[in-house]
Design a protein around this motif. Structure first.
Motif, PDB file in Angstrom:
ATOM      1  N   ILE A  56       0.846  -1.195   0.000  1.00  0.00           N
ATOM      2  CA  ILE A  56       0.000   0.000   0.000  1.00  0.00           C
ATOM      3  C   ILE A  56       0.877   1.240   0.000  1.00  0.00           C
ATOM      4  O   ILE A  56       1.788   1.370   0.819  1.00  0.00           O
TER       5      ILE A  56
ATOM      6  N   ASP B 267      -0.104  -2.020  -4.964  1.00  0.00           N
ATOM      7  CA  ASP B 267      -1.402  -2.668  -5.146  1.00  0.00           C
ATOM      8  C   ASP B 267      -2.556  -1.742  -4.786  1.00  0.00           C
ATOM      9  O   ASP B 267      -3.632  -1.802  -5.398  1.00  0.00           O
ATOM     10  N   ILE B 268      -2.327  -0.910  -3.778  1.00  0.00           N
ATOM     11  CA  ILE B 268      -3.342   0.019  -3.282  1.00  0.00           C
ATOM     12  C   ILE B 268      -2.638   1.347  -3.004  1.00  0.00           C
ATOM     13  O   ILE B 268      -1.469   1.360  -2.603  1.00  0.00           O
TER      14      ILE B 268
ATOM     15  N   VAL C  35      -3.456   5.055  -0.980  1.00  0.00           N
ATOM     16  CA  VAL C  35      -4.308   5.969  -0.221  1.00  0.00           C
ATOM     17  C   VAL C  35      -3.572   7.300  -0.149  1.00  0.00           C
ATOM     18  O   VAL C  35      -2.411   7.348   0.266  1.00  0.00           O
TER      19      VAL C  35
ATOM     20  N   LEU D 208      -7.790   9.692  -8.620  1.00  0.00           N
ATOM     21  CA  LEU D 208      -8.810   8.732  -8.187  1.00  0.00           C
ATOM     22  C   LEU D 208      -9.773   8.421  -9.330  1.00  0.00           C
ATOM     23  O   LEU D 208     -10.115   7.261  -9.579  1.00  0.00           O
TER      24      LEU D 208
ATOM     25  N   GLY E 130      -8.101   6.088 -11.781  1.00  0.00           N
ATOM     26  CA  GLY E 130      -7.664   4.790 -11.291  1.00  0.00           C
ATOM     27  C   GLY E 130      -6.210   4.699 -10.867  1.00  0.00           C
ATOM     28  O   GLY E 130      -5.714   3.594 -10.609  1.00  0.00           O
TER      29      GLY E 130
ATOM     30  N   VAL F  33      -5.039   5.993  -8.075  1.00  0.00           N
ATOM     31  CA  VAL F  33      -5.058   5.777  -6.632  1.00  0.00           C
ATOM     32  C   VAL F  33      -6.381   5.146  -6.224  1.00  0.00           C
ATOM     33  O   VAL F  33      -7.349   5.141  -6.995  1.00  0.00           O
ATOM     34  N   SER F  34      -6.411   4.621  -4.997  1.00  0.00           N
ATOM     35  CA  SER F  34      -7.593   3.897  -4.514  1.00  0.00           C
ATOM     36  C   SER F  34      -8.552   4.761  -3.724  1.00  0.00           C
ATOM     37  O   SER F  34      -9.772   4.570  -3.783  1.00  0.00           O
ATOM     38  N   LYS F  35      -7.994   5.706  -2.957  1.00  0.00           N
ATOM     39  CA  LYS F  35      -8.828   6.489  -2.046  1.00  0.00           C
ATOM     40  C   LYS F  35      -8.165   7.829  -1.766  1.00  0.00           C
ATOM     41  O   LYS F  35      -6.943   7.908  -1.619  1.00  0.00           O
TER      42      LYS F  35
ATOM     43  N   THR G  37      -5.386   4.343   6.015  1.00  0.00           N
ATOM     44  CA  THR G  37      -4.441   3.376   5.448  1.00  0.00           C
ATOM     45  C   THR G  37      -4.310   2.154   6.337  1.00  0.00           C
ATOM     46  O   THR G  37      -4.340   1.006   5.859  1.00  0.00           O
TER      47      THR G  37
END
Length: 297
Positions: free
Chosen positions: A132, A151-152, A154, A204, A207, A209-211, A222
């Motif tokens: 992350i 992978d993720i 925030v 965001l 796509g 970033v995730s959040k 996180t």
């Protein structure tokens, strides 16, 4: 008078000796340089912090090697469940250290830098635990590549993302590998051709970033995701992550063939069967977190 002059000269010599002695001691007791990355681990969550804010956390060869070492340390330990990469200071990472990319360094050194960077980015996706990115600031060029490779991601509302290499005569070709797989083609091309930054909200939307969260809630949000990852079975997560990246590189039919086979393999895991039994029995699963088989394939 002669005696006073003698004593005065002797005092000067002693003072000089004392000054030299103190000076030599100060050289010997210099404060060691801070590590380029800092690693901590607690309750399955490993935190790796880019720790060179004076140089905008540039991904120098030394920084890349330090990051790689902290990612790989005890990577197969059952105690490690997820990795969080963050940075000290207002810049997450400004990308490569341009001082390492001058002609004086030579072609072989340049190749070594980009090879090391590519290895770190692919390593993030190849290791068995999720990674992350926790971003609070600017991420440019290879720094943006690092975010895209995780992978993720925030990020805070003030974070921005860019690939400005074109503006200094060095097109962001290697960052484009990760970014082009994270955002639509035309968005990636605009970022690469103009070097203009995009906001956290645009990142965001596309796509990257995730959040997006308020700055004061970045760590909380996180860690909430990281703790949820820790609740799952380690081998199940590892199998799922590896399969996701593998099937994404395939055509539709090949992807379904790969994923179907892996679903069957997943069912053969002891933790796979434990999860199903726990669901049927309406209880929480008790994971072994071992890649043990429940039955023959």
């Amino acid at each position: 008078m002669a005696r006073n002059l003698f004593y005065r000269a002797a005092n000067i010599v002693q003072l000089s000796r004392f000054t030299l002695l103190v000076g030599s001691k100060s050289l010997c007791t210099q404060i060691p340089a801070e590590p380029l990355t800092v690693r901590q681990q607690n309750n399955g969550i490993r935190s790796i912090t880019l720790n060179n804010p004076k140089k905008r956390n540039a991904l120098s060869l030394s920084m890349l090697e330090s990051l790689r070492g902290n990612i790989l340390a005890d990577i197969d330990s059952d105690d490690l469940r997820v990795i969080v990469i963050s940075a000290k200071g207002p810049v997450f990472s400004s990308g490569h250290d341009l001082k390492e990319l001058t002609s004086a360094q030579g072609r072989d050194y340049h190749f070594k830098v980009f090879q090391a960077c590519s290895e770190v980015m692919t390593l993030i996706q190849d290791i068995p635990v999720p990674v992350i990115a926790m971003v609070n600031g600017v991420a440019t060029a290879a720094g943006c590549q690092l975010v895209a490779s995780c992978d993720i991601a925030v990020v805070t509302e003030k974070s921005t993302f860019a690939t400005p290499g074109v503006n200094v005569g060095l097109f962001c070709s290697t960052p484009a590998v990760a970014i082009g797989r994270a955002v639509p083609k035309k968005v990636a091309m605009e970022m690469l051709f103009t070097g203009s930054p995009i906001s956290a909200q645009d990142a965001l939307l596309h796509g990257l970033v995730s959040k997006v969260v308020p700055e004061e809630r970045l760590e909380h949000e996180t860690l909430a995701i990281a703790r949820r990852v820790c609740q799952a079975s380690r081998p199940v997560v590892a199998l799922g992550k590896a399969t996701f990246h593998r099937q994404m590189a395939q055509g539709r039919d090949a992807a379904y063939a790969i994923a179907s086979r892996v679903m069957v393999d997943n069912l053969a895991l002891r933790d796979g069967q434990e999860g199903i039994r726990a669901f049927i029995e309406k209880r929480k699963p008790v994971w072994t977190n071992k890649a043990e088989k429940a039955h023959d394939e």
